[in-house]
Motif scaffolding. Structure first.
Motif, PDB file in Angstrom:
ATOM      1  N   MET A   1      -5.412  11.330  10.774  1.00 36.88           N
ATOM      2  CA  MET A   1      -4.429  10.613   9.947  1.00 36.88           C
ATOM      3  C   MET A   1      -4.552   9.106  10.165  1.00 36.88           C
ATOM      4  N   SER A   2      -4.232   8.377   9.165  1.00 32.88           N
ATOM      5  CA  SER A   2      -4.342   6.927   9.268  1.00 32.88           C
ATOM      6  C   SER A   2      -3.144   6.361  10.022  1.00 32.88           C
ATOM      7  N   ASP A   3      -3.390   5.268  10.740  1.00 30.85           N
ATOM      8  CA  ASP A   3      -2.309   4.613  11.483  1.00 30.85           C
ATOM      9  C   ASP A   3      -1.645   3.535  10.637  1.00 30.85           C
ATOM     10  N   ASP A   4      -2.061   3.436   9.375  1.00 31.16           N
ATOM     11  CA  ASP A   4      -1.530   2.359   8.547  1.00 31.16           C
ATOM     12  C   ASP A   4      -0.033   2.513   8.331  1.00 31.16           C
ATOM     13  N   GLU A   5       0.638   1.380   8.335  1.00 28.26           N
ATOM     14  CA  GLU A   5       2.064   1.388   8.029  1.00 28.26           C
ATOM     15  C   GLU A   5       2.254   1.557   6.530  1.00 28.26           C
ATOM     16  N   LYS A   6       3.373   2.168   6.196  1.00 24.34           N
ATOM     17  CA  LYS A   6       3.704   2.340   4.780  1.00 24.34           C
ATOM     18  C   LYS A   6       4.633   1.221   4.338  1.00 24.34           C
ATOM     19  N   LEU A   7       4.359   0.685   3.158  1.00 26.18           N
ATOM     20  CA  LEU A   7       5.226  -0.344   2.577  1.00 26.18           C
ATOM     21  C   LEU A   7       6.342   0.336   1.777  1.00 26.18           C
ATOM     22  N   PRO A   8       7.412  -0.414   1.479  1.00 30.02           N
ATOM     23  CA  PRO A   8       8.555   0.206   0.784  1.00 30.02           C
ATOM     24  C   PRO A   8       8.179   0.896  -0.526  1.00 30.02           C
ATOM     25  N   LEU A   9       7.135   0.414  -1.195  1.00 31.47           N
ATOM     26  CA  LEU A   9       6.789   0.984  -2.504  1.00 31.47           C
ATOM     27  C   LEU A   9       5.688   2.042  -2.419  1.00 31.47           C
ATOM     28  N   ASP A  10       5.395   2.524  -1.211  1.00 35.15           N
ATOM     29  CA  ASP A  10       4.256   3.432  -1.033  1.00 35.15           C
ATOM     30  C   ASP A  10       4.259   4.604  -2.026  1.00 35.15           C
ATOM     31  N   SER A  11       5.360   5.338  -2.084  1.00 36.83           N
ATOM     32  CA  SER A  11       5.357   6.526  -2.940  1.00 36.83           C
ATOM     33  C   SER A  11       5.361   6.127  -4.418  1.00 36.83           C
ATOM     34  N   TRP A  12       5.954   4.988  -4.720  1.00 38.81           N
ATOM     35  CA  TRP A  12       5.953   4.502  -6.104  1.00 38.81           C
ATOM     36  C   TRP A  12       4.517   4.206  -6.567  1.00 38.81           C
ATOM     37  N   HIS A  13       3.719   3.551  -5.699  1.00 36.60           N
ATOM     38  CA  HIS A  13       2.317   3.270  -6.057  1.00 36.60           C
ATOM     39  C   HIS A  13       1.572   4.564  -6.346  1.00 36.60           C
ATOM     40  N   ARG A  14       1.777   5.564  -5.483  1.00 37.18           N
ATOM     41  CA  ARG A  14       1.076   6.845  -5.678  1.00 37.18           C
ATOM     42  C   ARG A  14       1.499   7.481  -6.986  1.00 37.18           C
ATOM     43  N   ALA A  15       2.796   7.410  -7.293  1.00 35.65           N
ATOM     44  CA  ALA A  15       3.294   8.002  -8.550  1.00 35.65           C
ATOM     45  C   ALA A  15       2.734   7.261  -9.764  1.00 35.65           C
ATOM     46  N   GLN A  16       2.425   5.981  -9.595  1.00 35.33           N
ATOM     47  CA  GLN A  16       1.850   5.181 -10.686  1.00 35.33           C
ATOM     48  C   GLN A  16       0.341   5.396 -10.811  1.00 35.33           C
ATOM     49  N   GLY A  17      -0.226   6.223  -9.931  1.00 32.32           N
ATOM     50  CA  GLY A  17      -1.664   6.482  -9.988  1.00 32.32           C
ATOM     51  C   GLY A  17      -2.492   5.516  -9.162  1.00 32.32           C
ATOM     52  N   GLY A  18      -1.863   4.816  -8.244  1.00 27.48           N
ATOM     53  CA  GLY A  18      -2.586   3.864  -7.398  1.00 27.48           C
ATOM     54  C   GLY A  18      -3.512   4.577  -6.421  1.00 27.48           C
ATOM     55  N   ARG A  19      -4.720   4.034  -6.259  1.00 31.30           N
ATOM     56  CA  ARG A  19      -5.644   4.554  -5.241  1.00 31.30           C
ATOM     57  C   ARG A  19      -5.412   3.759  -3.964  1.00 31.30           C
ATOM     58  N   MET A  20      -4.939   4.429  -2.915  1.00 28.84           N
ATOM     59  CA  MET A  20      -4.499   3.712  -1.729  1.00 28.84           C
ATOM     60  C   MET A  20      -5.653   3.504  -0.745  1.00 28.84           C
ATOM     61  N   VAL A  21      -5.704   2.318  -0.152  1.00 29.23           N
ATOM     62  CA  VAL A  21      -6.706   2.006   0.871  1.00 29.23           C
ATOM     63  C   VAL A  21      -5.995   1.310   2.029  1.00 29.23           C
ATOM     64  N   SER A  22      -6.728   1.173   3.135  1.00 22.67           N
ATOM     65  CA  SER A  22      -6.176   0.485   4.293  1.00 22.67           C
ATOM     66  C   SER A  22      -6.451  -1.014   4.165  1.00 22.67           C
TER      67      SER A  22
END
Lengths: 376, 123
Positions: free
Chosen positions: A1-22
């Motif tokens: 698992m990644s140690d990256d911190e999550k920002l307040p909009l994390d789940s919103w970005h994913r719902a918008q189709g954002g491809r998440m990176v570190s």
């Protein structure tokens, strides 16, 4: 698992189709529909960027501006309430520890610093500022940037009100002005600034209201969410340096071609870190300089590629490079020897054993489109 | 005609002792907007696993490897003018190069379409 911190909009970005990176220790969206489309959309309409990884700080105390001047070369004391200034956090040897925006809110100084450097910045400021100056890290606030020629049009539609009756609305701000506002009773700090070269706004919002605000903005037909990939290509076209790449603690403001950040009063007083060295470079020129390059052909040169002389010896480095979606050709920033830093100079770059030709070009590569206050 | 796949997300069409090579739809999707492709010159002899082509997206450069040993017969010249073909038609018009096949045994160990799909799903 990644140690990256999550920002307040994390789940919103994913719902918008954002491809998440570190990135800078956080999980962040690199793109949604594609860098090229997002880039061009921002240039012709408006893009919403989540920049909550950046550090938002407050310096509190009657002498905060004077105190900050010990470690930056800008005239912070002269910064009027509601005004924003770009400045540089300088090390004792004149190296750049960070670049930042300083706002005089009228009550205190509000600083926005880079995400990857914020903890070091805080430690450095605590060491160099007197105990009488309070330093708050606003970790409970998110930061959104709305950028593009239609940013003001879209922002005007979501019902942001003046903080008090008779105070301005956000669209009355000019470039590098800021103020407090209310959105459904939520306090917002908004500045007319950004990192794309376009007109636009940066909006500080309590983290628990960030998602509602982001959604209200992308619900406007002009606005789409934009990832880090296009943020980087937009700022490169705008000629804006990226900390840790184009500037760092081994580059001085003059080498970095950021001499405009040395305010006149501060130059005359010569009272910022490494002032004699930096002012001497300003007078006589530094040995190397950050320049913009237009690269021949279609293949981009990338960060780390060597600038070479006629004998193939390394004399400089590319610090940012990519394909410019707006110009349809590769562009770059590089440090080159002073003698080759004139506009129109031909530069040879070597990447993976292959030579490339670049021409020193004026930056920004794409004209800035700021909403400046008309000169009287 | 048989189509094989590699773990580097290349596809290989075999016709007799000739191979046509490109990158998969999954690969182009991961790379994003392709802005430049450099294909190898005809006559270049490559060992399996050697750098064969370069593909550049807005963000980054990536290598394309020779999935088998052999000699380059031709590169896809259309990609010089229209690198975005790799995005729009990765497994047909956006092919990278054709090569001769010097050792057919090298095809063993490559994946078929079903195995490749399972491989991608596992990523």
């Amino acid at each position: 698992m990644s140690d990256d911190e999550k920002l307040p909009l994390d789940s919103w970005h994913r719902a918008q189709g954002g491809r998440m990176v570190s990135f800078a220790g956080y999980s962040m969206p690199i793109q949604y529909e594609g860098i090229m489309a997002e880039h061009l959309w921002t240039r012709e309409s408006a893009g919403l960027f989540d920049v909550s990884h950046m550090g938002q700080l407050q310096l509190i105390g009657d002498d905060a501006a004077e105190a900050l001047e010990a470690i930056v070369p800008g005239d912070i004391s002269a910064l009027k309430p509601g005004r924003v200034r770009y400045t540089l956090l300088l090390a004792e040897d004149g190296g750049i520890l960070d670049d930042l925006m300083v706002t005089n809110t009228g009550k205190h100084l509000y600083l926005v610093v880079n995400g990857a450097t914020k903890h070091d910045d805080i430690a450095y400021m605590r060491r160099h500022l007197p105990d009488s100056i309070g330093l708050n890290h606003l970790e409970g606030d998110a930061l959104l940037a709305l950028q593009g020629p239609k940013a003001a049009e879209a922002l005007a539609r979501i019902g942001i009100k003046p903080f008090k009756d008779g105070w301005p609305v956000p669209t009355e701000l000019f470039f590098m002005q800021a103020g407090p506002f209310l959105w459904n009773d939520v306090p917002l700090g908004i500045s007319r600034s950004g990192y794309t070269g376009e007109d636009g706004f940066e909006i500080s919002v309590p983290a628990d209201k960030a998602e509602a605000l982001a959604q209200a903005l992308v619900d406007q037909p002009e606005v789409k969410p934009i990832g880090l990939g296009a943020r980087d290509s937009l700022r490169l076209e705008a000629g804006l340096p990226l900390y840790g790449h184009d500037i760092d603690d081994r580059t001085t403001p003059i080498e970095a071609d950021l001499g405009f950040a040395l305010s006149k009063r501060r130059r005359e007083a010569a009272d910022f870190p490494a002032a004699s060295k930096i002012l001497s470079q300003r007078e006589h020129g530094a040995e190397r300089k950050r320049v913009g390059l237009i690269i021949e052909g279609r293949q981009p040169v990338r960060e780390g590629a060597a600038v070479v002389d006629d004998d193939g010896k390394e004399v400089g480095k590319v610090t940012s490079g990519g394909f410019s979606p707006s110009l349809g050709q590769p562009i770059a920033m590089a440090y080159v020897p002073a003698a080759q830093s004139e506009l129109g100079s031909t530069i040879t770059i070597e990447q993976r054993g292959k030579p490339f030709t670049g021409t020193v070009a004026a930056m920004p590569f794409v004209p800035h489109n700021y909403h400046r206050q008309p000169k009287l | 005609m048989a189509r094989y796949f590699t773990e580097d997300h290349e596809w290989i069409d075999i016709e007799g002792d000739h191979a046509t090579i490109g990158i998969t739809d999954y690969a182009q999707e991961q790379l994003g907007d392709i802005v430049f492709v450099e294909v190898p010159e005809s006559g270049t002899v490559l060992e399996k696993g050697a750098d064969a082509a370069v593909v550049e997206s807005v963000k980054a450069a990536s290598d394309v490897y020779a999935p088998v040993s052999g000699e380059i017969l031709e590169g896809n010249d259309a990609l010089a003018d229209e690198p975005a073909l790799v995005n729009t038609s990765p497994e047909e018009d956006g092919w990278f190069f054709r090569m001769s096949l010097s050792d057919a045994d090298e095809l063993e160990g490559l994946m078929d379409a079903k195995e490749y799909k399972a491989f991608v799903d596992s990523l």
